[in-house]
Write an enzyme that holds these catalytic residues in place. Structure first.
Site, mmCIF file in Angstrom:
data_model
loop_
_atom_site.group_PDB
_atom_site.id
_atom_site.type_symbol
_atom_site.label_atom_id
_atom_site.label_comp_id
_atom_site.label_asym_id
_atom_site.label_seq_id
_atom_site.Cartn_x
_atom_site.Cartn_y
_atom_site.Cartn_z
ATOM 1 N N CYS A 4 -0.329 -3.961 -39.411
ATOM 2 C CA CYS A 4 -0.536 -5.402 -39.602
ATOM 3 C C CYS A 4 -1.294 -5.968 -38.394
ATOM 4 C CB CYS A 4 0.815 -6.102 -39.762
ATOM 5 S SG CYS A 4 0.724 -7.900 -39.647
ATOM 6 N N HIS A 100 2.072 -17.293 -40.507
ATOM 7 C CA HIS A 100 1.445 -17.974 -39.359
ATOM 8 C C HIS A 100 1.212 -19.434 -39.660
ATOM 9 C CE1 HIS A 100 -1.780 -16.257 -41.883
ATOM 10 N NE2 HIS A 100 -2.498 -17.327 -41.557
HETATM 11 P P1 5GP Z 1 -5.240 -17.432 -43.035
HETATM 12 O O1 5GP Z 1 -6.593 -17.468 -43.682
HETATM 13 O O2 5GP Z 1 -4.488 -16.190 -43.439
HETATM 14 O O3 5GP Z 1 -4.456 -18.682 -43.178
HETATM 15 O O4 5GP Z 1 -5.519 -17.347 -41.464
HETATM 16 C C1 5GP Z 1 -5.859 -16.190 -40.793
HETATM 17 C C2 5GP Z 1 -6.593 -16.613 -39.552
HETATM 18 O O5 5GP Z 1 -6.653 -15.508 -38.673
HETATM 19 C C3 5GP Z 1 -8.048 -17.059 -39.805
HETATM 20 O O6 5GP Z 1 -8.205 -18.413 -39.398
HETATM 21 C C4 5GP Z 1 -8.877 -16.083 -38.976
HETATM 22 O O7 5GP Z 1 -9.986 -16.680 -38.350
HETATM 23 C C5 5GP Z 1 -7.865 -15.557 -37.963
HETATM 24 N N1 5GP Z 1 -8.132 -14.206 -37.523
HETATM 25 C C6 5GP Z 1 -8.436 -13.138 -38.312
HETATM 26 N N2 5GP Z 1 -8.589 -12.029 -37.555
HETATM 27 C C7 5GP Z 1 -8.349 -12.413 -36.263
HETATM 28 C C8 5GP Z 1 -8.355 -11.694 -35.019
HETATM 29 O O8 5GP Z 1 -8.583 -10.491 -34.949
HETATM 30 N N3 5GP Z 1 -8.068 -12.419 -33.902
HETATM 31 C C9 5GP Z 1 -7.801 -13.757 -33.938
HETATM 32 N N4 5GP Z 1 -7.552 -14.373 -32.781
HETATM 33 N N5 5GP Z 1 -7.786 -14.456 -35.095
HETATM 34 C C10 5GP Z 1 -8.056 -13.788 -36.242
HETATM 35 ZN ZN ZN Z 2 2.866 -8.299 -39.060
#
Ligand code: 5GP
Ligand code: ZN
Length: 114
Positions: A4, A100
């Site tokens: 993950c 998150h």
């Molecule tokens: P979701 O779209 O699942 O709500 O949010 C996932 C977030 O994780 C996105 O805003 C994306 O930019 C961020 N994200 C994805 N991969 C990485 C990473 O490797 N490092 C960081 N700092 N953020 C990430």
């Molecule tokens: Zn996890």
């Protein structure tokens, strides 16, 4: 260790810019910020989404909210305001299956949330 992404970030296996950390939570800058301040708050324990959280996770869930407030304070957002978003499932476009919360601020945000 599982594969993950956010578990690996919380474990320090994948580098991130840490904003706040305590025993249960970890907060770091989003790699693709959608506001001048964009921080992700996660539990260190792997919980995929809100539905997977159990009664025994109550301290962790309230800890995430406290961590989000702490992040807002550290980022200087308490006067100006901020938004907390948690995408869950396909329609909300959750891309990382580790619970998150996004803390967004630093400018006036869009009127729309959806
Ligand atoms: P979701 O779209 O699942 O709500 O949010 C996932 C977030 O994780 C996105 O805003 C994306 O930019 C961020 N994200 C994805 N991969 C990485 C990473 O490797 N490092 C960081 N700092 N953020 C990430
Ligand atoms: Zn996890």
């Amino acid at each position: 260790m599982n594969d993950c992404l956010f578990c690996r970030i919380a474990a320090g296996e994948i580098p991130s810019t840490v904003v706040y950390e305590d025993e249960m939570t970890f907060a770091f800058r989003d790699i693709a910020p959608q506001a001048p301040k964009h921080v992700l708050v996660i539990p260190k324990k792997h919980v995929a989404d809100w539905y997977e959280a159990r009664k025994e996770d109550d301290a962790l869930l309230s800890g995430m909210m406290r961590a989000a407030a702490k992040v807002a304070e550290l980022e200087g957002l308490t006067e100006s305001g901020f938004r907390v978003i948690s995408n869950t499932g396909a329609d909300a476009r959750q891309t990382v299956k580790h619970l998150h919360m996004h803390v967004l601020g630093g400018a006036e945000l869009t009127e729309k949330m959806g």
